[in-house]
Enzyme design. Structure first.
Site, mmCIF file in Angstrom:
data_model
loop_
_atom_site.group_PDB
_atom_site.id
_atom_site.type_symbol
_atom_site.label_atom_id
_atom_site.label_comp_id
_atom_site.label_asym_id
_atom_site.label_seq_id
_atom_site.Cartn_x
_atom_site.Cartn_y
_atom_site.Cartn_z
ATOM 1 N N ASP A 25 0.796 -1.232 0.000
ATOM 2 C CA ASP A 25 0.000 0.000 0.000
ATOM 3 C C ASP A 25 0.834 1.291 0.000
ATOM 4 O O ASP A 25 1.803 1.401 0.762
ATOM 5 C CB ASP A 25 -0.869 0.083 1.260
ATOM 6 C CG ASP A 25 -1.542 -1.216 1.620
ATOM 7 O OD1 ASP A 25 -1.546 -2.146 0.814
ATOM 8 O OD2 ASP A 25 -2.071 -1.286 2.741
HETATM 9 N N1 DQQ Z 1 -2.124 -3.724 3.969
HETATM 10 C C1 DQQ Z 1 -3.559 -3.854 4.040
HETATM 11 C C2 DQQ Z 1 -3.918 -2.899 5.123
HETATM 12 C C3 DQQ Z 1 -2.825 -3.072 6.101
HETATM 13 C C4 DQQ Z 1 -1.623 -3.243 5.225
HETATM 14 C C5 DQQ Z 1 -4.226 -3.558 2.700
HETATM 15 C C6 DQQ Z 1 -0.621 -4.239 5.749
HETATM 16 O O1 DQQ Z 1 -5.185 -3.147 5.689
HETATM 17 O O2 DQQ Z 1 -2.680 -1.941 6.958
HETATM 18 O O3 DQQ Z 1 -3.486 -4.063 1.639
HETATM 19 O O4 DQQ Z 1 0.471 -4.364 4.871
#
Ligand code: DQQ
Length: 464
Positions: free
Chosen positions: A26
């Protein structure tokens, strides 16, 4: 001129940002700070797999060229973020750059909200001594985890935050909080609770912001059975609750966990993680996983549909080009080839029921990615014909319904880069795809039904 690719790794994008090695997911904490764009991102320094999350860091002056910087925020042993710095956002708190992120414990069963403060160039980060600033899930959620991804904005009377999670028995939820100082948070109520069949059983990375005359809620939705997609809901913000008026799939493909922010020009930009389409073993072998989408500018059209266009800044990367207008194309095969291209194409769909472009064609045409529009059933599709060991990716056609207004041409924007395809139709239908050509020579371009072309531009894109 053909822009050379690394023959050792033809799948690695050359004009999209990704870290030099290892895992990225992300986008986090994106901000324009003292003129420079700072991108933070979920990053595992140990390898190309999801674990041990840090906030990686990259900086850009022009949204086209990126410099990767040292890791910004790392887990602190024996602290609330000891097993990972998960996703979050960034605000300017009266001159203090403040990151708000989720800290996790070893089995991710405890997810808490934390703060970190940056120095003037955002390279050094100091964690708030009072972390976590928020740890308890509201009792009415009836669940023990999924309490993460803070998205914060400045309201008229203080700071507001939504957190992603779910309410057992109902579905995904965006939980609304308020604070005077980013440190003490008061829970208000759910901003929005989804229907689990339609909107997924759990939400991640919710974003909520005004756009034009409306408010937009963007949800990364997880569905029972493992699917995940990004939804965009447009509606009203009334009595501190979101009232949706329309909803669409934001991207019918590999984009996930988008993050939005407003830059110095007042543009609402959206960033997203482009997931891989191949198995975890091949990601580890490649030594990298995850690509950052080209940022896009968001707006609403007169029908309040969500429009996104890649930032115009990336046009500075355009090099040799090919231009054709209606009637110019005598051959379906185009004289330009490549795996790093920017394409703009307009088709009159009354001229041919099916139109589109084939990319990354092998010389015999057996391997290719076809981007097609079928006017009879309003279907926009990406079909990947790829053989060989890379075919382990899910090769089913991807697509979505794409409705043209009466008399409207089909306008395609295609960003092709190694193993990435970003496809946007008329600004409002989006399909991101991944494919892994089995040979560096598979770079051909062919137009389907050239008589329907009204305008076509193809540019080679410089490597960043
Ligand atoms: N990636 C998720 C999120 C979390 C993060 C979404 C963990 O919910 O915070 O891809 O790598």
């Amino acid at each position: 001129m053909m822009i050379p690719r690394n023959p050792q790794d033809i799948h690695r994008p050359t004009y999209h940002f990704l870290p030099a090695a290892n895992w990225m997911n992300d986008p986090n904490g994106v901000i324009q700070w003292r003129g420079r764009y700072h991108l933070f991102f979920q990053y595992n320094p140990d390898g190309a797999y999801h674990a041990n999350m840090h906030w990686g860091h990259a900086v850009s002056d022009d949204l086209a060229h990126w410099e990767e910087l040292p890791i910004a925020i790392a887990p602190t042993p024996h602290s609330p973020d000891q097993a990972g710095i998960w996703s979050g956002c960034m605000v300017d708190d009266g001159g203090m750059p403040t990151a708000i992120y989720t800290g996790v414990n070893d089995d991710y069963s405890r997810q808490v909200q934390c703060l970190a403060f940056g120095n003037e160039d955002l390279r050094r980060w100091t964690k708030h001594s009072g972390n976590p600033v928020l740890a308890e899930i509201p009792a009415h959620c009836f669940q023990a985890r999924d309490f993460r991804d803070p998205f914060v904005w400045r309201g008229d009377d203080g700071w507001y935050m939504i957190l992603s999670g779910h309410i057992n028995g109902l579905g995904g939820a965006a939980l609304l909080y308020r604070s005077d100082d980013l440190r003490e948070w008061q829970y208000l109520h759910p901003l929005f609770v989804g229907d689990s069949a339609r909107h997924g059983h759990n939400f991640e990375c919710v974003n909520f912001f005004p756009l034009g005359e409306k408010w937009v809620l963007i949800i990364s939705s997880m569905y029972d059975g493992g699917g995940a997609t990004v939804l965009a809901l447009v509606g009203r913000y009334e009595n501190q609750r979101f009232v949706p008026e329309s909803e669409t799939v934001y991207d019918a493909g590999y984009a996930y966990a988008p993050l939005t922010h407003v830059d110095d020009q007042g543009r609402r930009l959206i960033w997203a993680w482009l997931r891989e389409g191949r198995g975890t073993d091949r990601q580890r072998q490649a030594g990298w996983s995850g690509v950052q989408a080209i940022p896009r500018v968001l707006s609403l059209d007169s029908k309040h549909r969500l429009i996104s266009h890649p930032v115009p800044e990336i046009e500075a990367l355009r090099r040799d080009g090919f231009h054709a207008e209606a009637g110019d194309l005598t051959d379906k095969d185009l004289p330009l080839r490549g795996l790093a291209l920017d394409i703009e194409a307009a088709f009159d769909v009354s001229e041919a029921e099916t139109c589109g472009i084939e990319l990354a064609r092998s010389p015999d045409g057996a391997e290719k990615v076809a981007i097609t529009y079928d006017a009879s059933n309003e279907a926009l599709r990406v079909t990947r014909d790829y053989a060989g060991e890379e075919s382990e990716l899910d090769s089913e056609a991807q697509g979505m319904v794409h409705r043209l207004d009466p008399g409207e041409n089909l306008q395609l924007r295609i960003l092709l880069d190694g193993s990435v395809i970003e496809l946007i139709a008329n600004g409002r239908s989006r399909v991101t795809s991944r494919f892994y050509p089995s040979d560096a020579g598979n770079q051909g371009l062919r137009v389907i039904n050239p008589e329907a072309v009204r305008a076509l531009d193809v540019w080679e894109m410089a490597s960043i």
